[in-house]
Design an enzyme around this catalytic site. Structure first.
Site, PDB file in Angstrom:
ATOM      1  N   TYR A 104      -5.308  13.537   1.705  1.00 18.74           N
ATOM      2  CA  TYR A 104      -5.224  13.325   0.262  1.00 18.74           C
ATOM      3  C   TYR A 104      -4.009  14.038  -0.323  1.00 18.74           C
ATOM      4  O   TYR A 104      -3.825  15.227  -0.098  1.00 18.74           O
ATOM      5  CB  TYR A 104      -6.491  13.833  -0.437  1.00 18.74           C
ATOM      6  CG  TYR A 104      -7.695  13.006  -0.086  1.00 18.74           C
ATOM      7  CD1 TYR A 104      -7.754  11.662  -0.442  1.00 18.74           C
ATOM      8  CD2 TYR A 104      -8.765  13.566   0.612  1.00 18.74           C
ATOM      9  CE1 TYR A 104      -8.862  10.892  -0.110  1.00 18.74           C
ATOM     10  CE2 TYR A 104      -9.872  12.804   0.941  1.00 18.74           C
ATOM     11  CZ  TYR A 104      -9.914  11.465   0.581  1.00 18.74           C
ATOM     12  OH  TYR A 104     -10.992  10.713   0.905  1.00 18.74           O
TER      13      TYR A 104
ATOM     14  N   HIS B 143     -10.853   5.761  -8.830  1.00 19.84           N
ATOM     15  CA  HIS B 143     -12.318   5.868  -8.738  1.00 19.84           C
ATOM     16  C   HIS B 143     -12.820   6.103  -7.317  1.00 19.84           C
ATOM     17  O   HIS B 143     -12.083   5.973  -6.352  1.00 19.84           O
ATOM     18  CB  HIS B 143     -12.960   4.572  -9.269  1.00 19.84           C
ATOM     19  CG  HIS B 143     -12.441   4.165 -10.610  1.00 19.84           C
ATOM     20  ND1 HIS B 143     -11.646   3.058 -10.800  1.00 19.84           N
ATOM     21  CD2 HIS B 143     -12.574   4.754 -11.825  1.00 19.84           C
ATOM     22  CE1 HIS B 143     -11.332   2.961 -12.085  1.00 19.84           C
ATOM     23  NE2 HIS B 143     -11.869   3.980 -12.729  1.00 19.84           N
TER      24      HIS B 143
ATOM     25  N   CYS C 204     -16.195   0.544  -9.345  1.00 16.18           N
ATOM     26  CA  CYS C 204     -15.250  -0.143 -10.233  1.00 16.18           C
ATOM     27  C   CYS C 204     -14.875  -1.512  -9.691  1.00 16.18           C
ATOM     28  O   CYS C 204     -15.307  -1.904  -8.623  1.00 16.18           O
ATOM     29  CB  CYS C 204     -14.005   0.716 -10.365  1.00 16.18           C
ATOM     30  SG  CYS C 204     -13.165   0.898  -8.779  1.00 16.18           S
TER      31      CYS C 204
ATOM     32  N   ASP D  31       0.859  -1.182   0.000  1.00 18.88           N
ATOM     33  CA  ASP D  31       0.000   0.000   0.000  1.00 18.88           C
ATOM     34  C   ASP D  31       0.900   1.240   0.000  1.00 18.88           C
ATOM     35  O   ASP D  31       2.054   1.174   0.419  1.00 18.88           O
ATOM     36  CB  ASP D  31      -0.893  -0.037   1.248  1.00 18.88           C
ATOM     37  CG  ASP D  31      -1.707   1.229   1.390  1.00 18.88           C
ATOM     38  OD1 ASP D  31      -2.249   1.708   0.373  1.00 18.88           O
ATOM     39  OD2 ASP D  31      -1.789   1.755   2.528  1.00 18.88           O
ATOM     40  N   ARG D  32       0.378   2.374  -0.482  1.00 17.36           N
ATOM     41  CA  ARG D  32       1.232   3.564  -0.598  1.00 17.36           C
ATOM     42  C   ARG D  32       1.174   4.456   0.653  1.00 17.36           C
ATOM     43  O   ARG D  32       2.088   4.451   1.475  1.00 17.36           O
ATOM     44  CB  ARG D  32       0.815   4.371  -1.850  1.00 17.36           C
ATOM     45  CG  ARG D  32       1.853   5.378  -2.300  1.00 17.36           C
ATOM     46  CD  ARG D  32       1.303   6.338  -3.366  1.00 17.36           C
ATOM     47  NE  ARG D  32       0.548   7.429  -2.754  1.00 17.36           N
ATOM     48  CZ  ARG D  32      -0.014   8.425  -3.436  1.00 17.36           C
ATOM     49  NH1 ARG D  32       0.043   8.456  -4.756  1.00 17.36           N
ATOM     50  NH2 ARG D  32      -0.664   9.392  -2.804  1.00 17.36           N
ATOM     51  N   ASP D  33       0.076   5.195   0.804  1.00 15.95           N
ATOM     52  CA  ASP D  33       0.016   6.216   1.863  1.00 15.95           C
ATOM     53  C   ASP D  33       0.011   5.587   3.261  1.00 15.95           C
ATOM     54  O   ASP D  33      -0.794   4.709   3.555  1.00 15.95           O
ATOM     55  CB  ASP D  33      -1.235   7.088   1.673  1.00 15.95           C
ATOM     56  CG  ASP D  33      -1.213   7.771   0.306  1.00 15.95           C
ATOM     57  OD1 ASP D  33      -0.114   8.111  -0.164  1.00 15.95           O
ATOM     58  OD2 ASP D  33      -2.298   7.927  -0.299  1.00 15.95           O
TER      59      ASP D  33
ATOM     60  N   CYS E 128     -11.591  -2.192  -9.227  1.00 14.37           N
ATOM     61  CA  CYS E 128     -10.221  -2.088  -8.723  1.00 14.37           C
ATOM     62  C   CYS E 128     -10.096  -1.505  -7.316  1.00 14.37           C
ATOM     63  O   CYS E 128      -9.098  -1.745  -6.637  1.00 14.37           O
ATOM     64  CB  CYS E 128      -9.349  -1.304  -9.703  1.00 14.37           C
ATOM     65  SG  CYS E 128     -10.080   0.128 -10.487  1.00 14.37           S
TER      66      CYS E 128
ATOM     67  N   ASN F  38      -5.344   2.913  -3.576  1.00 13.13           N
ATOM     68  CA  ASN F  38      -6.582   3.626  -3.919  1.00 13.13           C
ATOM     69  C   ASN F  38      -6.264   5.109  -3.958  1.00 13.13           C
ATOM     70  O   ASN F  38      -5.719   5.642  -2.985  1.00 13.13           O
ATOM     71  CB  ASN F  38      -7.640   3.425  -2.820  1.00 13.13           C
ATOM     72  CG  ASN F  38      -8.286   2.048  -2.872  1.00 13.13           C
ATOM     73  OD1 ASN F  38      -8.072   1.287  -3.813  1.00 13.13           O
ATOM     74  ND2 ASN F  38      -9.082   1.737  -1.856  1.00 13.13           N
ATOM     75  N   GLN F  39      -6.577   5.772  -5.062  1.00 13.44           N
ATOM     76  CA  GLN F  39      -6.338   7.216  -5.141  1.00 13.44           C
ATOM     77  C   GLN F  39      -7.607   7.935  -5.596  1.00 13.44           C
ATOM     78  O   GLN F  39      -7.701   8.421  -6.735  1.00 13.44           O
ATOM     79  CB  GLN F  39      -5.151   7.509  -6.071  1.00 13.44           C
ATOM     80  CG  GLN F  39      -3.795   7.102  -5.473  1.00 13.44           C
ATOM     81  CD  GLN F  39      -3.504   7.802  -4.142  1.00 13.44           C
ATOM     82  OE1 GLN F  39      -3.882   8.955  -3.918  1.00 13.44           O
ATOM     83  NE2 GLN F  39      -2.843   7.112  -3.222  1.00 13.44           N
TER      84      GLN F  39
ATOM     85  N   CYS G 122      -6.114   2.891  -8.231  1.00  8.98           N
ATOM     86  CA  CYS G 122      -7.535   3.020  -8.568  1.00  8.98           C
ATOM     87  C   CYS G 122      -7.907   4.480  -8.383  1.00  8.98           C
ATOM     88  O   CYS G 122      -7.849   5.003  -7.273  1.00  8.98           O
ATOM     89  CB  CYS G 122      -8.389   2.149  -7.651  1.00  8.98           C
ATOM     90  SG  CYS G 122     -10.131   2.642  -7.690  1.00  8.98           S
TER      91      CYS G 122
HETATM   92 ZN   LIG Z   1     -11.132   1.643  -9.457  1.00  4.87          ZN
END
Ligand SMILES: [Zn+2]
Length: 429
Positions: A266, A338, A355, A255-257, A357, A298-299, A336
């Protein structure tokens, strides 16, 4: 299917010093076999049966070394001696009449083991005229880099001798292998010494469809005695062969953040990225193991209208560039953009959807598994929220929860760790 390959074996190998005075670079031995012969064996394995070797320096030795291989009836091997030393381009121009269909080009001093079928499939899916095999470097600041859009179409070249070395660019550079359409040939000039990277690509980018094929597979040049030694060791340890994407790969999904970079809400601008020191160490550790390092994030910043897909891509290029300059590389970033909930001010409606993703759904993992032929049973997901752990569990991965999340949840990870580095140390002893 691609049937033809040109191997550029004309270089003098001056950086090799005395060891290349008597033996040309393509004939340096890896496990007792010349690199050139390793290359031919790889090509033959993928059904390439017409090989053109462009030679110059110590050409006779190269020809002599091929006597036995040439007896194989299914292989047609031609050694072409350049009329004069023509860099990497001029020699191809001299044999252009034989290059009537798509052909690979390979430098004679590169040790490699790559899935040629995947490159060819990528090339044809994108309707590419020139596909460049690329990979991240562990020193992007002083490398020749290239720019791509979200579909991997090449949009710019950033050679180190002309760019601002502190400016951030995607951390991808040429790996020494191309797949060209014959459409390239009329754009080359006869009898002129030229180099693809410096003289040709930047000038044909607006005339051809050029794509970057980014791969974690093994492609290393043997430019210096140190590098030859490194390649010999890697070959002996099976690292060269194991990275070929036709073989199952192990991966650590991250995972990133909050895991790689500090969680600050954000992130919509590159300047908001603060990469953890422990994450750099952790990713370096993954890089020297037989795991791939793949970010799954997730973005929803895009769906919320806080930044565009292009701006998100810039954030990721900054992340990769920052890691790269510290000697760490990510093999891929899946995101992602979305979010399912509609009806907010400023939102980007194109990305407001339910979505496949967005974590905890497993769409991004499935895409990575296809792209890199990943063995899920041998792979891990490291994250700091229940979403990551649920996603990992649903995708049949082992999971490690990091950080000190106080969330009440009945989601149970395989194990826990303080941070990414500790988690990676649990996996790679
Ligand atoms: Zn997505």
């Amino acid at each position: 299917m691609v049937h033809k390959t040109v191997i550029l074996a004309g270089g003098k190998g001056t950086r090799l010093g005395s060891i290349s005075k008597k033996i040309p670079k393509p004939l340096q031995l890896i496990d007792g076999i010349p690199i050139l012969h390793h290359q031919i064996a790889l090509l033959a394995r993928y059904g390439i049966n017409e090989i053109y070797i462009i030679a110059n320096y110590l050409c006779e030795q190269i020809e002599d070394s091929l006597q036995e291989i040439k007896k194989q009836k299914h292989l047609k091997i031609n050694v072409h001696k350049e009329s004069k030393e023509l860099g990497t381009v001029g020699g191809i121009k001299e044999i252009e009449h034989t290059l009537t269909e798509d052909f690979f080009v390979l430098y004679g001093d590169i040790m490699l083991d790559v899935d040629l079928h995947r490159i060819a499939a990528f090339h044809s899916k994108n309707n590419s005229d020139a596909t460049l095999v690329v990979h991240p470097t562990d020193h992007p600041r002083d490398s020749d880099l290239l720019g791509v859009d979200t579909s991997n179409k090449i949009i710019d070249f950033y050679p180190k001798h002309v760019r601002d070395l502190d400016a951030v660019h995607p951390n991808i550079s040429n790996a020494g292998m191309y797949l060209f359409s014959p459409k390239l040939l009329p754009l080359l000039t006869e009898g002129v010494k030229a180099d693809f990277g410096k003289d040709i690509f930047p000038n044909v980018i607006d005339k051809l469809n050029m794509y970057a094929y980014n791969t974690p597979e093994y492609l290393k040049d043997m430019g210096t005695p140190d590098r030859i030694e490194k390649v010999r060791k890697d070959f002996k340890n099976g690292i060269v062969q194991a990275r070929n994407l036709s073989q199952k790969q192990k991966a650590i999904f991250i995972d990133r953040d909050g895991v790689i970079n500090k969680f600050v809400g954000y992130i919509s601008k590159p300047t908001q990225l603060v990469v953890f020191d422990n994450a750099i160490k952790a990713i370096k550790k993954i890089n020297t193991s037989n795991f791939l390092a793949i970010v799954i994030t997730n973005q929803p910043v895009v769906a919320r209208g806080l930044c565009s897909i292009e701006e998100l891509q810039e954030i990721h290029h900054t992340l990769e560039f920052t890691l790269g300059n510290a000697g760490a590389k990510l093999d891929a970033i899946f995101f992602c953009p979305h979010h399912p909930d509609k009806g907010f001010e400023g939102e980007n409606v194109d990305y407001k959807k339910d979505c496949r993703c967005r974590k905890p759904k497993t769409g991004m993992i499935e895409d990575a598994v296809t792209q890199f032929n990943i063995d899920v049973e041998e792979s891990y997901f490291i994250g700091d929220t229940w979403r990551d752990i649920t996603c990992g569990t649903n995708a049949n991965l082992k999971t490690i929860l990091v950080g000190d999340t106080q969330q009440e949840t009945n989601v149970i990870p395989t194990s826990k760790a303080k941070n990414l580095l500790e988690a990676v140390q649990q996996i790679i002893k």
